[in-house]
Design a protein around this motif. Sequence first.
Motif, short mmCIF file in Angstrom:
data_model
loop_
_atom_site.label_atom_id
_atom_site.label_comp_id
_atom_site.label_asym_id
_atom_site.label_seq_id
_atom_site.Cartn_x
_atom_site.Cartn_y
_atom_site.Cartn_z
N ALA A 195 0.76 -1.08 0.05
CA ALA A 195 0.04 -0.10 -0.01
C ALA A 195 0.93 1.17 0.05
N GLU B 176 2.73 2.02 -3.27
CA GLU B 176 1.79 2.79 -4.32
C GLU B 176 1.43 4.11 -4.11
N THR B 177 1.42 4.33 -2.85
CA THR B 177 0.77 5.79 -2.57
C THR B 177 1.72 6.68 -2.25
N PRO C 39 -6.33 -2.27 0.39
CA PRO C 39 -7.24 -0.95 0.15
C PRO C 39 -7.27 -0.25 1.43
N ARG D 31 -4.41 1.84 2.28
CA ARG D 31 -4.33 2.96 1.28
C ARG D 31 -5.37 4.02 1.64
N GLU D 32 -6.38 3.53 2.54
CA GLU D 32 -7.54 4.52 2.73
C GLU D 32 -7.01 5.33 4.04
N VAL E 83 -3.84 6.27 4.31
CA VAL E 83 -2.89 6.95 3.43
C VAL E 83 -3.93 8.25 2.86
N ASN E 84 -5.10 8.12 2.42
CA ASN E 84 -5.85 9.10 1.99
C ASN E 84 -6.08 9.87 2.99
N THR F 263 7.10 8.08 -6.45
CA THR F 263 5.90 7.14 -7.12
C THR F 263 5.90 7.21 -8.59
N THR G 22 -5.95 7.08 -3.41
CA THR G 22 -6.55 5.97 -4.36
C THR G 22 -8.05 5.86 -3.96
#
Length: 759
Positions: free
Chosen positions: A201, A204-205, A378, A381-382, A384-385, A620, A628
């Motif tokens: 994760a 990618e982010t 995911p 990743r959330e 990170v968001n 990245t 994402t």
Amino acid sequence: MASKPPKGDPVQDAPKVAEPKHSAAGLTAIGHSLRMAHQQMGVKRTALTLLSVNQKNGFDCPGCAWPDPEHRHTAEFCENGAKAVAEEATLRRVTPAFFAEHTVADLAGRSGYWLGQQGRLTHPVYLPEGGDRYEPVTWERAFDIVAEEIGALGSPDEAVFYTSGRTSNEAAFLYQLFARELGTNNLPDCSNMCHESSGSALSETIGVGKGSVLLEDLYRSDLIIVAGQNPGTNHPRMLSALEKAKANGARIISVNPLPEAGLERFKNPQTPKGLTTGAALTDLFLQIRLGGDQALFRILNKLILDTPGAVDEDFVREHTHGYEEFAEAARAADWDATLTATGLTREDIEKCLRMVLASKRVIVCWAMGLTQHKHSVPMIREIVNFLLLRGNIGRPGAGVCPVRGHSNVQGDRTMGIFERPAEAFLDALEKEFGFSPPREHGYDVVRAIRALRDGRAKVFFAMGGNFVSASPDTEVTEAAMRRARLTVHVSTKLNRSHAVTGARALILPTLGRTERDLQGSGEQFVTVEDSMGMVHASRGRLEPASGQLLSEPAIVCRLARRVLGSGSKVPWEEFEKDYATIRDRIARVIPGFEDFNARVANPSGFTLPHAPRDERRFPTATGKANFTTAPVEYPELPKGRLLLQTLRSHDQYNTTIYGLDDRYRGITNGRRVVLVNPEDASELRLADGSYVDLVGEWKDGVERRAPGFRVVHYPTARGCAAAYYPETNVLVPLDATADTSNTPASKSVVVRLEQSTTD
């Protein structure tokens, strides 16, 4: 004086249960630490050894990867660190006479606790094909056996080279170098089973698959969210950092299906207050349903977007990519679905939001509770968001903090222990050593087990660890290992993996962190990388448990010379004599290690570069931090079933069992317990103290059963249950893994509870 090991396995059929504790550490932890240390080492050796743990001129604790503060206490260790050191520095010994007395079948029938309590391995031993017990073998013959089996392979890709997190940077670099000169990228490691989802994760982010905070950032933070983590047992020294952060004004939100004593109140044994009342840590406890974290952070992101002025628009505009698509998905978050997924109340989530909006600097910490679900990537990743929205990456006191569970698991990955290496890393190896490393990706843990099961892998070599007990789907894993032509384990102590063998098997005893390492050029030290990217030296102080032990670097160097022969382009003999020469090569291959030997001479070590943290630069594919989007997922539970998470007891470190108690949860004298919410238990007609079999349910229709567990009514989240691994790894299907990372989904196992014949 140290006590003798147990002769028989303890009876565990009647565990005792009391009320869970609401504080961690304190005088009780001191007493437990010293009692276990004295049992293993005696009084004098205990003092000599424990006072060297995590000191600038001492050795790195072989336990967790929590970083060391700049100013160390005289006793810079925790209760579980003391247990880990005591087990390694024990005066108990497993000699050739032990193996003459015990067949492999006998060892296979013993518990992991009993095996570990026998003491340190003293000699290399060999199980010949058709034999029933290990027998002594010379090091030369042992390396010949490995060379014979590797030489008989149809391809180097029929060999698997596993790594445990305790392996030093120097040994890990040599190990991957040997495997790649041999011709394979089959380099699975323990990270495949824990923080692989985090690395996937974060790479990618934000462009770096590691955490973005340092210890000082915790002290400067306004809000620390601890999600899916139990630091009181798994990373106890983290509690000191949280206590200091609280004293500096931070607030703490705990997100977990279970209340954990260490996050409720910490009794710091280093302070007068800690020996009495201690410090309350958690300001808000969100008792989330297993796997509901993605939904929680998605709704928080929606609420932030809906709050005027809450988004750091300058940061988003300058440093991020994908904001509009993300914002559209986040704004569509549904309250009813969120409350179902999380099991939380709207009031609790809105209280969490108010704390977030009142905080300029936010850190999110997490561990296995987030990384071992199908939708773990995911989910992270959330998070990170969530941090990107308010500019909480690349700001002091803010960032992502995946807390690693083994003392050098992050360093091993930095050194190249990875089945999917970056092209730039392979290019650097080729330039430095003059051979062409393989480019095809290798096997991770799950794929390695499949390859062994299907006969596509025939040699399994483990640098440390307890692969059989750590891996999922125990019966499948054990059957796969038994299909191998040769299994080899570099180990300090006995474990279950030594009793689940291929046609031939070797156990190669190695030095521990606590022991002096003398080579041709004199006394050596090794290095490790902690959970926050700090690299420092580790120097053992004790005499080796046996004159027959070799260090991990020496084992790799001698093995490589025997297997690769005179055609190797690597100066293995030079590396064995002087580890500084290994570090010189690391400095030329791996970015961030320039001038390695000079920098690690600093007693505090040095910090590896981290572009997002240091300069808000995100390496990245887009050149920016990536927002994402993904559909919100959570485990769905059929009626009459529970969602099981596997977890550790307090007397446990990874698969090493120190004792049979889980003090903070009120469990003593047994490990086969299942923690069930009292309301769920009432609906399922499960009395406290009754015995059940745990039966896994998955789409393949295979029945996976763990028999004879005592039901404990416990304040878990509704619909959720918990039980200890490795006993419950049998319930985790090999193919039930996280998307992208392929990490076993050990925190969301659907089970039914059937009355046991043990009752």
